[in-house]
Design an enzyme around this catalytic site. Structure first.
Site, PDB file in Angstrom:
ATOM      1  N   GLU A 145       0.800  -1.447   0.189  1.00  0.00           N
ATOM      2  CA  GLU A 145       0.621  -0.107   0.414  1.00  0.00           C
ATOM      3  C   GLU A 145       1.110   1.264   0.222  1.00  0.00           C
ATOM      4  OE1 GLU A 145      -3.770  -1.748   2.719  1.00  0.00           O
ATOM      5  OE2 GLU A 145      -1.742  -1.195   3.601  1.00  0.00           O
ATOM      6  N   ASP A 182     -12.639  -6.018  -0.271  1.00  0.00           N
ATOM      7  CA  ASP A 182     -13.638  -7.065  -0.735  1.00  0.00           C
ATOM      8  C   ASP A 182     -14.441  -7.243   0.111  1.00  0.00           C
ATOM      9  OD1 ASP A 182     -10.557  -7.749   1.996  1.00  0.00           O
ATOM     10  OD2 ASP A 182     -12.602  -8.217   2.666  1.00  0.00           O
TER      11      ASP A 182
HETATM   12  N1  ADE Z   1      -8.658  -4.983   5.783  1.00  0.00           N
HETATM   13  C1  ADE Z   1      -9.096  -5.799   4.004  1.00  0.00           C
HETATM   14  N2  ADE Z   1     -10.237  -6.556   4.759  1.00  0.00           N
HETATM   15  C2  ADE Z   1     -10.547  -6.629   4.992  1.00  0.00           C
HETATM   16  C3  ADE Z   1     -11.083  -7.985   6.122  1.00  0.00           C
HETATM   17  N3  ADE Z   1     -11.882  -8.708   5.824  1.00  0.00           N
HETATM   18  N4  ADE Z   1     -11.164  -8.402   7.329  1.00  0.00           N
HETATM   19  C4  ADE Z   1     -10.292  -7.400   8.046  1.00  0.00           C
HETATM   20  N5  ADE Z   1      -9.573  -6.615   7.968  1.00  0.00           N
HETATM   21  C5  ADE Z   1      -9.497  -6.709   6.738  1.00  0.00           C
END
Ligand code: ADE
Length: 250
Positions: A13, A217
């Protein structure tokens, strides 16, 4: 010139911002690399929070105590929790809650013991500029968007982000987490693992804090695959564009 800290969780990142840093100078403290230099005419320090609340609190404390930063901004990725928060959308945090804070029955669920609050708000002015920078970026990205494709254009959201020491990677877990927060009156848009800790350290020291997270996600059964791909392919580009525009607005 007062120094601004730009924090990310992962090297993937950060690397785009690092490549743009003028007069870079690396120094190591508390086992972490801190990159001092200039970005878009501002004096900055780039650092990695690492993953999880304790690691992030250590980095934030070092930034304040050792590097005397006047403001901290976090740029990274998060899992979408609320229904309309889709992969590729951007969330600018209005504040943070720790979804794994539970000292009940001594204190109400989610309340930070001895703080008398569950939520830590982000700095309003810095967050408004971050929102503007994120909107401008998505407008540029979306300029080539074909409305007939049936795919919705990406959006910038502003709202609460929940942090905890858990990668949420099951649809059932994500639904349960969101509805437990809702029962306590907290409407969380996204979930990640560091923001609330940095917000709490900044609150303690009176340092203005803002955070922007791109949704990698949906915190569901597919989350680990989507997360890895997104972090590799998109996260750094979004960080460069949004943080670059934000620095230009300050
Ligand atoms: N950062 C990005 N996706 C995540 C997730 N599903 N759970 C916790 N931190 C995250």
């Amino acid at each position: 010139m007062t120094r601004i800290a730009i924090l990310s969780a992962l090297m993937e990142e950060q690397h785009g911002l690092l490549a743009l840093l003028q007069q870079p100078h690396k120094t190591t403290h508390a086992g972490r690399d801190f990159w001092l230099g200039e970005l878009h005419g501002q004096s900055v320090v780039l650092a990695l929070s690492r993953i999880g609340k304790v690691a992030a609190a250590t980095t934030a404390t070092a930034l304040i105590e050792q590097f005397g930063v006047a403001r901290i901004v976090f740029t990274g990725v998060a899992g979408g929790l609320a229904p309309g928060v889709q992969v590729g959308d951007v969330v600018v945090a209005s504040g943070f809650v720790q979804h794994d804070m539970d000292a009940s029955p001594i204190f109400p669920r989610y309340e930070l013991p001895l703080y008398g609050r569950s939520l830590i708000a982000c700095d309003t002015a810095l967050s408004a500029l971050l929102f503007e920078a994120a909107e401008a970026h998505l407008a540029r990205v979306g300029a080539g968007f074909d409305a007939s494709s049936g795919v919705a254009a990406h959006r910038v959201h502003r709202g609460l982000i929940a942090s905890g020491d858990r990668f949420v990677s099951a649809a059932g877990e994500s639904v349960a987490l969101r509805s437990a927060l809702q029962s306590a009156g907290h409407e969380a848009l996204a979930v990640e693992m560091e923001g609330a800790a940095v917000a709490q350290v900044c609150f303690d020291y009176g340092v203005p804090f803002a955070a922007v997270r791109t949704i990698s996600d949906r915190a569901d059964d597919q989350a680990h695959v989507d997360f890895a791909q997104f972090v590799r392919e998109v996260a750094s580009r979004y960080a460069c564009a949004i943080i670059g525009a934000w620095l230009g607005l300050l």
